[in-house]
Design an enzyme around this catalytic site. Sequence first.
Site, PDB file in Angstrom:
ATOM      1  N   TYR A  40      46.839  32.487  50.622  1.00 43.81           N
ATOM      2  CA  TYR A  40      45.815  32.652  51.660  1.00 43.81           C
ATOM      3  C   TYR A  40      44.740  31.589  51.551  1.00 43.81           C
ATOM      4  CZ  TYR A  40      42.280  34.527  48.416  1.00 43.81           C
ATOM      5  OH  TYR A  40      41.349  34.671  47.412  1.00 43.81           O
ATOM      6  N   LYS A 153      46.466  29.743  45.356  1.00 40.92           N
ATOM      7  CA  LYS A 153      45.600  30.760  45.977  1.00 40.92           C
ATOM      8  C   LYS A 153      46.467  31.937  46.430  1.00 40.92           C
ATOM      9  CE  LYS A 153      41.314  30.994  48.676  1.00 40.92           C
ATOM     10  NZ  LYS A 153      40.561  31.717  47.673  1.00 40.92           N
ATOM     11  N   GLU A 185      36.482  30.784  35.697  1.00 40.31           N
ATOM     12  CA  GLU A 185      35.786  30.788  36.988  1.00 40.31           C
ATOM     13  C   GLU A 185      35.263  32.189  37.239  1.00 40.31           C
ATOM     14  OE1 GLU A 185      38.587  29.996  40.188  1.00 40.31           O
ATOM     15  OE2 GLU A 185      40.172  31.087  39.153  1.00 40.31           O
ATOM     16  N   LEU A 209      41.104  28.066  40.273  1.00 36.38           N
ATOM     17  CA  LEU A 209      41.376  27.620  41.629  1.00 36.38           C
ATOM     18  C   LEU A 209      40.601  26.324  41.881  1.00 36.38           C
ATOM     19  CD1 LEU A 209      42.769  28.692  44.295  1.00 36.38           C
ATOM     20  CD2 LEU A 209      40.428  29.142  45.039  1.00 36.38           C
TER      21      LEU A 209
HETATM   22  N1  PDD Z   1      37.584  32.907  47.227  1.00 39.63           N
HETATM   23  N2  PDD Z   1      37.933  30.870  42.602  1.00 39.63           N
HETATM   24  C1  PDD Z   1      38.408  32.009  43.121  1.00 39.63           C
HETATM   25  C2  PDD Z   1      39.184  32.924  42.236  1.00 39.63           C
HETATM   26  C3  PDD Z   1      38.196  32.318  44.466  1.00 39.63           C
HETATM   27  O1  PDD Z   1      38.715  33.447  44.977  1.00 39.63           O
HETATM   28  C4  PDD Z   1      37.430  31.444  45.278  1.00 39.63           C
HETATM   29  C5  PDD Z   1      37.146  31.712  46.715  1.00 39.63           C
HETATM   30  C6  PDD Z   1      36.939  30.266  44.685  1.00 39.63           C
HETATM   31  C7  PDD Z   1      36.127  29.261  45.465  1.00 39.63           C
HETATM   32  O2  PDD Z   1      36.945  28.512  46.336  1.00 39.63           O
HETATM   33  P1  PDD Z   1      36.311  27.860  47.647  1.00 39.63           P
HETATM   34  O3  PDD Z   1      35.114  27.097  47.216  1.00 39.63           O
HETATM   35  O4  PDD Z   1      37.362  26.991  48.192  1.00 39.63           O
HETATM   36  O5  PDD Z   1      35.945  29.020  48.572  1.00 39.63           O
HETATM   37  C8  PDD Z   1      37.212  30.015  43.357  1.00 39.63           C
HETATM   38  C9  PDD Z   1      37.469  33.278  48.619  1.00 39.63           C
HETATM   39  C10 PDD Z   1      36.145  32.997  49.236  1.00 39.63           C
HETATM   40  C11 PDD Z   1      37.950  34.708  48.790  1.00 39.63           C
HETATM   41  O6  PDD Z   1      38.899  35.072  48.121  1.00 39.63           O
HETATM   42  O7  PDD Z   1      37.397  35.446  49.609  1.00 39.63           O
END
Ligand code: PDD
Length: 287
Positions: A40, A153, A185, A209
């Site tokens: 996703y 992801k 993270e 991620l």
């Molecule tokens: N999640 N690490 C994890 C585990 C995440 O789920 C997310 C973002 C990030 C940050 O990635 P980015 O900067 O590309 O949004 C890091 C989204 C927002 C979610 O699952 O809703």
Amino acid sequence: MVKQMLKEKVLASFNKQIVPLDELTISVNDRAYLFGDGVYEVLRVYKSRPFLLVEHMNRLARSLSAIGISGVGSLTADILSIISLNHIDEGMVYVQISRGTAPRVHSFHNLSLQPNILMYAKPFYEHPAAMDAKTGINAITHEDIRWGRCDIKSIGLLANCLAQSKAHQIGAQEAILIRENNVTEGSSSNVFIVKNKIIKTPPLSQHILPGTRRQFLINALSEHGYQVEEDNITKDELLLADEVFITSSIKEAIAVIKVDQHPINNQNLGPVAKHARALILQASLNS
Ligand code: PDD
């Protein structure tokens, strides 16, 4: 309540069919439902435009390729169209691709599957990060019990949900995950610390991620003269940092003012976290 009722129905697209999200039905044999077999993306929309769209699409392609889902073409036009169909000014887009629908067997070898592509766009009536950005958040540390490919992801987020729920249960807003004494993270964010004016974030690996905001900020903060290092952060370094902040598409950059029982920066917002958020907001206006 009245305001809620007046809000328009969210429209979703499932394999290009447009349906109200709350009326959409999907087979229980979708492998996303049975196995969490899918990937996703979450995109933030500012002024009707998806921010860092190319970066999100590149990461989606990488996730798909890593788990061997093929046959998904460019989704850019569909994403722009779902934003427009939902009249989004400020909001978000969710995109999920599962391997397809088939009776439940673990192996997909020899199955001829068509990926199922779901997307919807939702408006934000209030800025989702505004309050946290004003006050900062509390975080807990939590053992990282996730699988060995957190760079994909994947929609399989049970360990992330458990960790974030634990944080919420005890009045914190995010769980910072620790693997072998190092920060990986957040449960849904990347983590940065500042110590003696040096900004650090964990290096890319199969344990984190590759966040779009993480990379954006590494570049933008470096361009603004900060020293940014991609290096391991131990749990002690986290607790003793001058500043800690988390980043994500939805949260942008948010200062963490307490980790476990340790106050960070006297529980005040730090200058680097503030600057990081300003850089994201500034770029979002020019995208
Ligand atoms: N999640 N690490 C994890 C585990 C995440 O789920 C997310 C973002 C990030 C940050 O990635 P980015 O900067 O590309 O949004 C890091 C989204 C927002 C979610 O699952 O809703």
